[in-house]
Scaffold this motif. Structure first.
Motif, mmCIF file in Angstrom:
data_model
loop_
_atom_site.group_PDB
_atom_site.id
_atom_site.type_symbol
_atom_site.label_atom_id
_atom_site.label_comp_id
_atom_site.label_asym_id
_atom_site.label_seq_id
_atom_site.Cartn_x
_atom_site.Cartn_y
_atom_site.Cartn_z
ATOM 1 N N ASN A 41 9.513 -2.645 0.017
ATOM 2 C CA ASN A 41 10.266 -3.283 1.092
ATOM 3 C C ASN A 41 9.403 -4.354 1.765
ATOM 4 N N LEU A 42 10.036 -5.206 2.559
ATOM 5 C CA LEU A 42 9.344 -6.357 3.157
ATOM 6 C C LEU A 42 8.184 -5.940 4.060
ATOM 7 N N PRO A 43 8.350 -4.954 4.967
ATOM 8 C CA PRO A 43 7.208 -4.558 5.811
ATOM 9 C C PRO A 43 6.009 -4.089 5.002
ATOM 10 N N THR A 44 6.260 -3.378 3.898
ATOM 11 C CA THR A 44 5.155 -2.912 3.060
ATOM 12 C C THR A 44 4.419 -4.080 2.423
ATOM 13 N N ARG A 45 5.161 -5.064 1.932
ATOM 14 C CA ARG A 45 4.533 -6.233 1.304
ATOM 15 C C ARG A 45 3.728 -7.033 2.328
ATOM 16 N N ILE A 46 4.275 -7.184 3.535
ATOM 17 C CA ILE A 46 3.553 -7.920 4.575
ATOM 18 C C ILE A 46 2.299 -7.162 4.992
ATOM 19 N N ALA A 47 2.414 -5.838 5.145
ATOM 20 C CA ALA A 47 1.249 -5.028 5.528
ATOM 21 C C ALA A 47 0.156 -5.114 4.471
ATOM 22 N N PHE A 48 0.563 -5.102 3.195
ATOM 23 C CA PHE A 48 -0.438 -5.213 2.136
ATOM 24 C C PHE A 48 -1.157 -6.555 2.199
ATOM 25 N N ARG A 49 -0.416 -7.632 2.359
ATOM 26 C CA ARG A 49 -1.024 -8.969 2.405
ATOM 27 C C ARG A 49 -2.024 -9.081 3.547
ATOM 28 N N PHE A 50 -1.652 -8.556 4.713
ATOM 29 C CA PHE A 50 -2.546 -8.637 5.870
ATOM 30 C C PHE A 50 -3.793 -7.789 5.647
ATOM 31 N N THR B 141 3.442 -14.815 2.469
ATOM 32 C CA THR B 141 4.801 -14.275 2.520
ATOM 33 C C THR B 141 5.833 -15.339 2.167
ATOM 34 N N VAL B 142 5.609 -16.554 2.617
ATOM 35 C CA VAL B 142 6.553 -17.639 2.330
ATOM 36 C C VAL B 142 6.466 -18.068 0.869
ATOM 37 N N LEU B 143 5.247 -18.251 0.373
ATOM 38 C CA LEU B 143 5.059 -18.781 -0.968
ATOM 39 C C LEU B 143 5.314 -17.753 -2.066
ATOM 40 N N ASP B 144 5.159 -16.471 -1.735
ATOM 41 C CA ASP B 144 5.279 -15.430 -2.757
ATOM 42 C C ASP B 144 6.369 -14.429 -2.382
ATOM 43 N N ARG B 145 7.418 -14.904 -1.753
ATOM 44 C CA ARG B 145 8.444 -14.016 -1.206
ATOM 45 C C ARG B 145 9.277 -13.322 -2.280
ATOM 46 N N MET C 273 0.811 -1.197 0.000
ATOM 47 C CA MET C 273 0.000 0.000 0.000
ATOM 48 C C MET C 273 0.853 1.258 0.000
ATOM 49 N N SER C 274 2.140 1.086 -0.078
ATOM 50 C CA SER C 274 3.037 2.232 -0.073
ATOM 51 C C SER C 274 2.977 2.943 -1.412
ATOM 52 N N ALA C 275 3.200 4.245 -1.375
ATOM 53 C CA ALA C 275 3.211 5.023 -2.601
ATOM 54 C C ALA C 275 4.579 5.027 -3.264
ATOM 55 N N VAL C 276 5.542 4.344 -2.660
ATOM 56 C CA VAL C 276 6.911 4.348 -3.179
ATOM 57 C C VAL C 276 6.954 3.758 -4.578
ATOM 58 N N GLY C 277 7.531 4.496 -5.507
ATOM 59 C CA GLY C 277 7.771 3.969 -6.837
ATOM 60 C C GLY C 277 6.577 3.971 -7.764
#
Length: 359
Positions: free
Chosen positions: A25-34, A122-126, A1-5
């Motif tokens: 970055n990893l926290p952004t990807r995890i936050a989006f998934r959740f 996160t594990v399957l789509d890392r 959900m980050s606006a980066v890039g």
């Protein structure tokens, strides 16, 4: 959900996809998934989110339709309540409370599902660098969910039916007999103009959410409105805390991609680049359709709410008042032709007469 890039589409290349931006970055990807899992499940299952888009057809549907998927899936929540929390929970359809014990169990269930799904995802789509296109669809979904609810509750105040004018008999009730929620309801209902202004702010925020260019402003207005509603619900014990809190959180999720820009402009007094949004489609024609569909859905939902609230208003607050409408003090009272003294201990002697509207 980050606006980066996030970068704009090359309009001259027609169906060309968006250029690749920096990796999330990893926290952004995890936050989006959740957030994708949790808020997606909440909005799909919780009553009203989908029902609002039945528009004018809503009153013609079965009465239980407004309960959405929460009612059909209630055996799951009952099982979890019994085996996890050791208590019997039940969905009371005749209750206006949105904070029933079974709904808290429902929140626990989707929270667990979201946490497990996020871990597996996160594990399957890392290796995936970002979710820009999926995030664009998710933001559209949340805009429709939040916008529909802002129209749902806003129009119920613009046409003062959510908090109607207090019945005259209520004005004779001792203040100490009211619950905190009843005090709030009577206070707002006693000032229709104030209620209409509150509703107008909610409707404005909702309408702006249906247009991509004004969605950020709509989310900001919705956030302020829902923060006020949430505080009132908490402090006056209004049983709609779960929904109000989640509408506030959805507003924050929608604003998250613009957080840096908003901070630069509103707080840090720094220049900011124009907002850029991921396009849903590469084709110009499909992009126009994608922009028009939410507007049509918003108008459809608005028409349905206006129709339902006007019908309710005609039956209650808008009903014609009788000629003797008011609270009357009984100055003279006779029984069997004899005047009766105004003694408060006399249970048969009338003290007041109230003529209210029908119902």
């Amino acid at each position: 959900m980050s606006a980066v890039g996030t970068v704009p589409v090359d309009r001259d290349r027609g169906t060309e996809a968006l250029a690749a931006g920096p990796r999330w970055n990893l926290p952004t990807r995890i936050a989006f998934r959740f957030c994708f899992t949790y808020f997606g499940l909440f909005c799909l299952i919780f009553p009203q989110f989908m029902f609002v888009y039945t528009g004018p057809l809503g009153p013609k549907l079965p009465e239980r339709a407004i309960n959405g998927f929460l009612d059909p899936l209630s055996p799951i929540w009952e099982w979890v309540g019994r085996h996890v929390f050791g208590t019997e929970v039940e969905l009371h359809l005749d209750s206006g409370s949105g904070d029933q014990a079974i709904i808290w169990v429902f929140l626990f269930c989707i929270l667990v599902v979201a946490a497990v799904t996020t871990a597996l995802w996160t594990v399957l789509d890392r290796r995936r660098p970002d979710y820009r296109r999926l995030n664009a669809w998710f933001m559209l979904f949340l805009r429709l969910c939040l916008g529909g609810q802002m129209l749902f509750y806003g129009m119920a105040k613009v046409i003062p039916s959510q908090m109607p004018e207090p019945p005259l008999a209520t004005l004779l009730t001792q203040y100490g007999d009211f619950t905190p929620a009843a005090v709030l309801w009577m206070q707002v209902g006693s000032s229709p103009v104030y209620e209409i202004l509150l509703g107008s702010a909610e409707v404005l925020g909702g309408l702006l959410l249906f247009l991509p260019r004004t969605a950020t402003l709509g989310a900001m207005i919705s956030l302020v409105s829902m923060m006020q509603v949430f505080v009132l619900n908490m402090t006056f014990d209004v049983p709609v805390k779960i929904l109000a809190g989640h509408l506030m959180l959805i507003s924050l999720v929608l604003l998250a991609p613009q957080a840096r820009r908003l901070a630069n402009v509103l707080v840090l007094q720094r220049p900011s680049e124009p907002a850029t949004q991921q396009e849903l489609f590469g084709s110009r024609r499909l992009r126009l359709i994608a922009a028009g569909v939410p507007v049509v859905l918003g108008l459809w939902a608005l028409i349905g709410q206006v129709q339902q609230d006007l019908e309710f208003w005609d039956q209650s607050g808008g009903a014609e008042k009788p000629e003797l409408y008011g609270i009357w003090q009984v100055s003279e009272f006779t029984q069997d032709g004899q005047p009766v003294a105004p003694l408060l201990t006399d249970q048969n002697r009338w003290q007041r007469v109230v003529f209210d509207i029908n119902g």
